[in-house]
Design a protein around this motif. Sequence first.
Motif, short mmCIF file in Angstrom:
data_model
loop_
_atom_site.label_atom_id
_atom_site.label_comp_id
_atom_site.label_asym_id
_atom_site.label_seq_id
_atom_site.Cartn_x
_atom_site.Cartn_y
_atom_site.Cartn_z
N PHE A 126 -59.60 112.92 -94.37
CA PHE A 126 -59.09 112.87 -95.50
C PHE A 126 -58.31 113.80 -96.03
O PHE A 126 -57.30 113.54 -97.02
N ALA A 127 -58.54 115.08 -95.71
CA ALA A 127 -57.58 116.20 -96.08
C ALA A 127 -56.39 115.84 -95.47
O ALA A 127 -55.26 116.31 -96.22
N ALA A 128 -56.29 115.72 -94.20
CA ALA A 128 -54.86 115.39 -93.46
C ALA A 128 -54.29 114.22 -94.17
O ALA A 128 -52.88 114.24 -94.35
N MET A 129 -54.77 113.07 -94.79
CA MET A 129 -54.39 111.97 -95.22
C MET A 129 -53.78 112.54 -96.66
O MET A 129 -52.71 111.92 -97.14
N ALA A 130 -54.43 113.61 -97.36
CA ALA A 130 -53.87 114.02 -98.72
C ALA A 130 -52.72 114.86 -98.61
O ALA A 130 -52.13 115.28 -99.67
N ALA A 131 -52.57 115.57 -97.49
CA ALA A 131 -51.37 116.58 -97.19
C ALA A 131 -50.16 115.92 -97.69
O ALA A 131 -49.79 114.78 -97.53
N ASP A 132 -49.27 116.94 -98.38
CA ASP A 132 -48.03 116.40 -98.81
C ASP A 132 -47.05 117.35 -98.40
O ASP A 132 -45.95 117.14 -98.71
N GLU A 133 -47.14 117.98 -97.45
CA GLU A 133 -46.23 118.77 -96.95
C GLU A 133 -46.50 119.14 -95.38
O GLU A 133 -47.66 119.32 -95.18
N PRO A 134 -45.65 119.22 -94.53
CA PRO A 134 -45.74 119.67 -93.36
C PRO A 134 -46.87 120.63 -92.76
O PRO A 134 -47.59 120.37 -91.91
N HIS A 135 -46.89 121.99 -93.26
CA HIS A 135 -47.94 122.80 -93.04
C HIS A 135 -48.95 122.59 -93.30
O HIS A 135 -50.03 122.81 -92.50
N ALA A 136 -49.33 121.80 -94.51
CA ALA A 136 -50.79 121.64 -94.97
C ALA A 136 -51.26 120.50 -93.94
O ALA A 136 -52.38 120.46 -93.45
N LEU A 137 -50.24 119.55 -93.56
CA LEU A 137 -50.74 118.43 -92.59
C LEU A 137 -51.14 119.04 -91.30
O LEU A 137 -52.27 118.72 -90.68
N ARG A 138 -50.25 119.85 -90.66
CA ARG A 138 -50.30 120.42 -89.58
C ARG A 138 -51.63 121.21 -89.44
O ARG A 138 -52.60 121.06 -88.61
N ALA A 139 -52.10 121.92 -90.31
CA ALA A 139 -53.37 122.55 -90.55
C ALA A 139 -54.58 121.76 -90.64
O ALA A 139 -55.73 121.91 -89.98
N ALA A 140 -54.35 120.75 -91.33
CA ALA A 140 -55.27 119.49 -91.44
C ALA A 140 -55.88 118.60 -90.10
O ALA A 140 -56.91 118.70 -89.78
N LEU A 141 -54.75 118.55 -89.54
CA LEU A 141 -54.54 117.76 -88.23
C LEU A 141 -55.03 118.57 -87.15
O LEU A 141 -56.18 118.42 -86.35
N VAL A 142 -54.93 120.01 -87.19
CA VAL A 142 -55.81 121.02 -86.19
C VAL A 142 -56.98 121.17 -86.41
O VAL A 142 -57.98 120.97 -85.61
N ALA A 143 -57.43 121.12 -87.68
CA ALA A 143 -58.83 120.96 -88.02
C ALA A 143 -59.69 119.59 -87.72
O ALA A 143 -60.69 119.64 -87.01
N VAL A 144 -58.93 118.45 -87.68
CA VAL A 144 -59.47 117.26 -87.22
C VAL A 144 -59.57 117.27 -85.65
O VAL A 144 -60.54 116.92 -85.16
N GLU A 145 -58.78 117.98 -84.97
CA GLU A 145 -58.66 117.98 -83.58
C GLU A 145 -59.89 118.83 -82.78
O GLU A 145 -60.45 118.61 -82.18
N LYS A 146 -60.00 120.21 -83.96
CA LYS A 146 -61.19 120.95 -83.67
C LYS A 146 -62.79 120.14 -83.57
O LYS A 146 -63.35 120.16 -82.86
N HIS A 147 -62.69 119.20 -84.63
CA HIS A 147 -63.82 118.63 -85.04
C HIS A 147 -64.29 117.62 -83.89
O HIS A 147 -65.14 117.24 -83.61
N VAL A 148 -63.02 116.91 -83.51
CA VAL A 148 -63.03 115.84 -82.41
C VAL A 148 -63.47 116.37 -81.17
O VAL A 148 -64.36 115.91 -80.43
N SER A 149 -62.88 117.64 -80.91
CA SER A 149 -63.15 118.24 -79.68
C SER A 149 -64.62 118.88 -79.61
O SER A 149 -65.52 118.43 -78.49
N THR A 150 -65.04 119.20 -80.71
CA THR A 150 -66.49 119.91 -80.79
C THR A 150 -67.34 118.54 -80.37
O THR A 150 -68.37 118.56 -79.78
N TRP A 151 -67.03 117.44 -81.24
CA TRP A 151 -68.15 116.23 -80.86
C TRP A 151 -67.91 115.79 -79.71
O TRP A 151 -69.09 115.32 -79.06
N ILE A 152 -66.84 115.84 -79.07
CA ILE A 152 -66.76 115.18 -77.44
C ILE A 152 -67.37 115.92 -76.86
O ILE A 152 -68.34 115.66 -75.54
#
Length: 77
Positions: A43-69
């Motif tokens: 949801f934080a990634a979806m709410a991002a309104d500029e590239p740097h915020a989106l990139r940071a949010a997507l990196v956090a998503v990737e981290k959580h997906v990797s941890t879960w896997i």
Amino acid sequence: MTAKLYGTGPTWAAPAAEAQRITDERAAKGVDTLADHLLARVFAAMAADEPHALRAALVAVEKHVSTWINDLGRSPQ
């Protein structure tokens, strides 16, 4: 349909805040899961309104997906 390269900003700001509130509440009770944290990050990634915020949010998503896997099969359900 053309997808935007950035999140949708204000459209998802309130749901992102609510997802984070729920995750924080569950964490305070000690019942949070990787799913809670992942959804808050998505949801934080979806709410991002500029590239740097989106990139940071997507990196956090990737981290959580990797941890879960990586945790699959390691701990009992």
